[in-house]
Design a protein around this motif. Structure first.
Motif, PDB file in Angstrom:
ATOM      1  N   ILE A 126       0.940  -1.098  -0.161  1.00 33.74           N
ATOM      2  CA  ILE A 126      -0.109  -0.061  -0.058  1.00 33.74           C
ATOM      3  C   ILE A 126       0.824   1.479  -0.038  1.00 33.74           C
ATOM      4  CG2 ILE A 126      -1.687   1.357   1.352  1.00 33.74           C
ATOM      5  CD1 ILE A 126      -3.062  -1.293   2.296  1.00 33.74           C
ATOM      6  N   ASP A 127       1.889   1.257   0.831  1.00 35.64           N
ATOM      7  CA  ASP A 127       2.837   2.479   0.895  1.00 35.64           C
ATOM      8  C   ASP A 127       3.446   2.480  -0.509  1.00 35.64           C
ATOM      9  OD1 ASP A 127       2.427   2.764   3.339  1.00 35.64           O
ATOM     10  OD2 ASP A 127       4.107   1.787   4.337  1.00 35.64           O
ATOM     11  N   LYS A 128       3.778   1.599  -1.262  1.00 31.06           N
ATOM     12  CA  LYS A 128       4.380   1.726  -2.787  1.00 31.06           C
ATOM     13  C   LYS A 128       3.482   2.291  -3.458  1.00 31.06           C
ATOM     14  CE  LYS A 128       7.768  -2.078  -2.085  1.00 31.06           C
ATOM     15  NZ  LYS A 128       8.454  -3.168  -2.614  1.00 31.06           N
ATOM     16  N   LEU A 129       2.366   1.703  -3.423  1.00 26.10           N
ATOM     17  CA  LEU A 129       1.043   2.383  -4.505  1.00 26.10           C
ATOM     18  C   LEU A 129       0.769   3.732  -3.993  1.00 26.10           C
ATOM     19  CD1 LEU A 129      -1.314  -0.676  -4.295  1.00 26.10           C
ATOM     20  CD2 LEU A 129       0.340  -0.031  -6.182  1.00 26.10           C
ATOM     21  N   GLU A 137       9.081  11.631  -5.573  1.00 29.60           N
ATOM     22  CA  GLU A 137      10.437  11.575  -6.388  1.00 29.60           C
ATOM     23  C   GLU A 137      10.702  10.009  -6.845  1.00 29.60           C
ATOM     24  OE1 GLU A 137      15.049  12.601  -5.449  1.00 29.60           O
ATOM     25  OE2 GLU A 137      13.588  13.137  -4.307  1.00 29.60           O
ATOM     26  N   ASP A 138      10.174   9.022  -5.805  1.00 27.65           N
ATOM     27  CA  ASP A 138      10.633   7.651  -6.132  1.00 27.65           C
ATOM     28  C   ASP A 138       9.645   6.864  -6.973  1.00 27.65           C
ATOM     29  OD1 ASP A 138      13.185   7.807  -4.964  1.00 27.65           O
ATOM     30  OD2 ASP A 138      12.050   6.916  -2.931  1.00 27.65           O
ATOM     31  N   SER A 139       8.457   7.751  -7.644  1.00 19.82           N
ATOM     32  CA  SER A 139       7.270   6.998  -7.873  1.00 19.82           C
ATOM     33  C   SER A 139       7.875   6.252  -9.347  1.00 19.82           C
ATOM     34  CB  SER A 139       6.237   7.967  -8.356  1.00 19.82           C
ATOM     35  OG  SER A 139       6.570   8.927  -9.293  1.00 19.82           O
ATOM     36  N   SER A 140       8.712   6.679  -9.939  1.00 14.31           N
ATOM     37  CA  SER A 140       9.087   5.864 -11.351  1.00 14.31           C
ATOM     38  C   SER A 140       9.734   4.618 -11.025  1.00 14.31           C
ATOM     39  CB  SER A 140       9.859   6.561 -12.266  1.00 14.31           C
ATOM     40  OG  SER A 140       9.190   7.866 -12.828  1.00 14.31           O
ATOM     41  N   ILE A 167      -1.582  -0.699 -13.071  1.00  8.24           N
ATOM     42  CA  ILE A 167      -1.002  -0.464 -11.789  1.00  8.24           C
ATOM     43  C   ILE A 167      -1.352   0.979 -11.308  1.00  8.24           C
ATOM     44  CG2 ILE A 167       1.253  -0.382 -10.408  1.00  8.24           C
ATOM     45  CD1 ILE A 167       2.260  -2.655 -11.995  1.00  8.24           C
ATOM     46  N   GLN A 168      -1.121   1.854 -12.391  1.00 14.33           N
ATOM     47  CA  GLN A 168      -1.407   3.357 -11.795  1.00 14.33           C
ATOM     48  C   GLN A 168      -2.877   3.599 -11.403  1.00 14.33           C
ATOM     49  OE1 GLN A 168       1.030   6.243 -12.257  1.00 14.33           O
ATOM     50  NE2 GLN A 168      -0.679   6.683 -10.888  1.00 14.33           N
ATOM     51  N   LYS A 169      -3.727   2.863 -12.138  1.00 13.71           N
ATOM     52  CA  LYS A 169      -5.120   2.870 -11.642  1.00 13.71           C
ATOM     53  C   LYS A 169      -5.214   2.415 -10.448  1.00 13.71           C
ATOM     54  CE  LYS A 169      -7.162   2.622 -16.382  1.00 13.71           C
ATOM     55  NZ  LYS A 169      -7.927   1.850 -17.481  1.00 13.71           N
ATOM     56  N   LEU A 170      -4.843   1.004 -10.093  1.00 16.53           N
ATOM     57  CA  LEU A 170      -4.893   0.648  -8.709  1.00 16.53           C
ATOM     58  C   LEU A 170      -4.326   1.507  -7.746  1.00 16.53           C
ATOM     59  CD1 LEU A 170      -5.460  -1.764  -6.751  1.00 16.53           C
ATOM     60  CD2 LEU A 170      -3.208  -2.698  -7.290  1.00 16.53           C
ATOM     61  N   LEU A 197      -5.495  -7.861  -9.460  1.00 14.08           N
ATOM     62  CA  LEU A 197      -4.274  -7.293  -9.525  1.00 14.08           C
ATOM     63  C   LEU A 197      -3.434  -7.047  -8.085  1.00 14.08           C
ATOM     64  CD1 LEU A 197      -1.779  -5.815 -11.259  1.00 14.08           C
ATOM     65  CD2 LEU A 197      -3.403  -3.850 -11.369  1.00 14.08           C
ATOM     66  N   PHE A 198      -4.336  -6.583  -7.146  1.00 15.57           N
ATOM     67  CA  PHE A 198      -3.604  -6.104  -6.046  1.00 15.57           C
ATOM     68  C   PHE A 198      -3.037  -7.411  -5.352  1.00 15.57           C
ATOM     69  CE2 PHE A 198      -3.785  -5.652  -1.511  1.00 15.57           C
ATOM     70  CZ  PHE A 198      -3.172  -4.579  -1.181  1.00 15.57           C
TER      71      PHE A 198
END
Length: 318
Positions: A126-129, A137-140, A167-170, A197-198
């Motif tokens: 969840i933190d990563k999403l 800054e680290d999103s990519s 993944i972006q939609k999720l 997907l999750f």
């Protein structure tokens, strides 16, 4: 093999940074930190608690390049053939794990194995999403890591792939605070059609990446004929020594964590060689000295550093 009077083989687990999604050896210190954590997790989350492996049969080595080897030498397991070893690897990778079924015991404090791993991984995912959704800054980097890990996992299981757009939609769904808290407590149904997907991401993000064995693409653990570099030998791509060390030194938070970039260099450490960097960018560390370099930069370094950079093809003598 029978004609060669084959008696058996060690169980060898090869963890190589080259196979980690979203990780590059151009940040060599960072890559080694990540793969060391994977090796530590492999023993403490899988081999010891789930398989009952005994530390007295274990040998831990730095590979001399991008990772670590765990050699397990229990004579009672020498006879295991490739198929039996493949089952161990499949479990570690999470192949065939029923993530949705594991959620039925989400609140069970006594849950173990993949059920416990799934529960513990959900907040991390969840933190990563959220990082992806907020465009931090680290999103990519986070997106790349999740996507590559998911892609490999789905391919192994014969499932259709999912791209970064999915993944972006999720991820965007986790901008909603109430939904985020609900999912963190195990209410995956709040994600609607994105549940699958999750759960696939949970599994791929919690698995251990084991290095591939040459052209066969079979992991080293499965290949009973594989020869692994012997401790004290030098790796031909770095000049670094294959180094044995105690298991507890895999723990980066321990009192004396192993540091390959200090302990595995064997040549001179006095700075007396001039080099020119010939790669676009790289992060390096030799002992306590770190370099963030780009093409054309000049370095005055030791024999150990010069050997490493030359063999890697990252620098040339001037």
């Amino acid at each position: 093999m029978n004609d060669k009077l084959w008696h058996g083989a060690d169980l060898i687990f090869d963890l190589d940074g080259d196979h980690l999604p979203g990780v590059t050896d151009r940040d060599f210190p960072g890559m080694l930190d990540v793969i060391r954590d994977q090796a530590h997790s492999l023993w403490n989350d899988f081999l010891q608690p789930e398989f009952g492996f005994d530390e007295s049969f274990l040998q831990v080595t730095f590979s001399g390049h991008r990772g670590f080897h765990l050699h397990y030498r229990d004579p009672s397991l020498f006879h295991l053939d490739s198929e039996a070893r493949r089952e161990l690897v499949s479990h570690i990778r999470g192949e065939g794990v029923d993530v949705h079924g594991g959620l039925t015991r989400f609140s069970d404090p006594n849950a173990k194995g993949w059920t416990k791993r799934i529960r513990n991984q959900i907040p991390t995912l969840i933190d990563k999403l959220v990082t992806i959704a907020e465009g931090n800054e680290d999103s990519s980097r986070v997106m790349k890591g999740l996507h590559l890990g998911l892609k490999e996992n789905l391919q192994r299981e014969g499932k259709p792939g999912k791209g970064p757009a999915s993944i972006q939609k999720l991820a965007d769904m986790f901008l909603h605070e109430e939904r985020r808290q609900s999912v963190a407590s195990g209410q995956i149904s709040r994600l609607g059609s994105h549940q699958g997907l999750f759960l696939d991401l949970v599994k791929s993000d919690a698995s251990i990446v084991l290095g591939a064995a040459g052209e066969t693409d079979e992991v080293v653990t499965i290949d009973v004929r594989r020869q692994i570099r012997w401790p004290t030998s030098l790796h031909g791509k770095t000049g670094m020594r294959v180094t044995e060390f105690p298991l507890e030194r895999l723990d980066r938070d321990g009192s004396n964590p192993f540091d390959a970039l200090t302990e595995a260099f064997v040549f001179g450490k006095e700075n007396r060689i001039d080099l020119e960097i010939i790669v676009d960018d790289a992060i390096l560390r030799f002992g306590e000295t770190q370099h963030d370099v780009s093409r054309g930069d000049m370095l005055h370094v030791s024999e150990s550093a010069a050997t490493f950079l030359s063999l890697k093809g990252w620098a040339k003598l001037v």
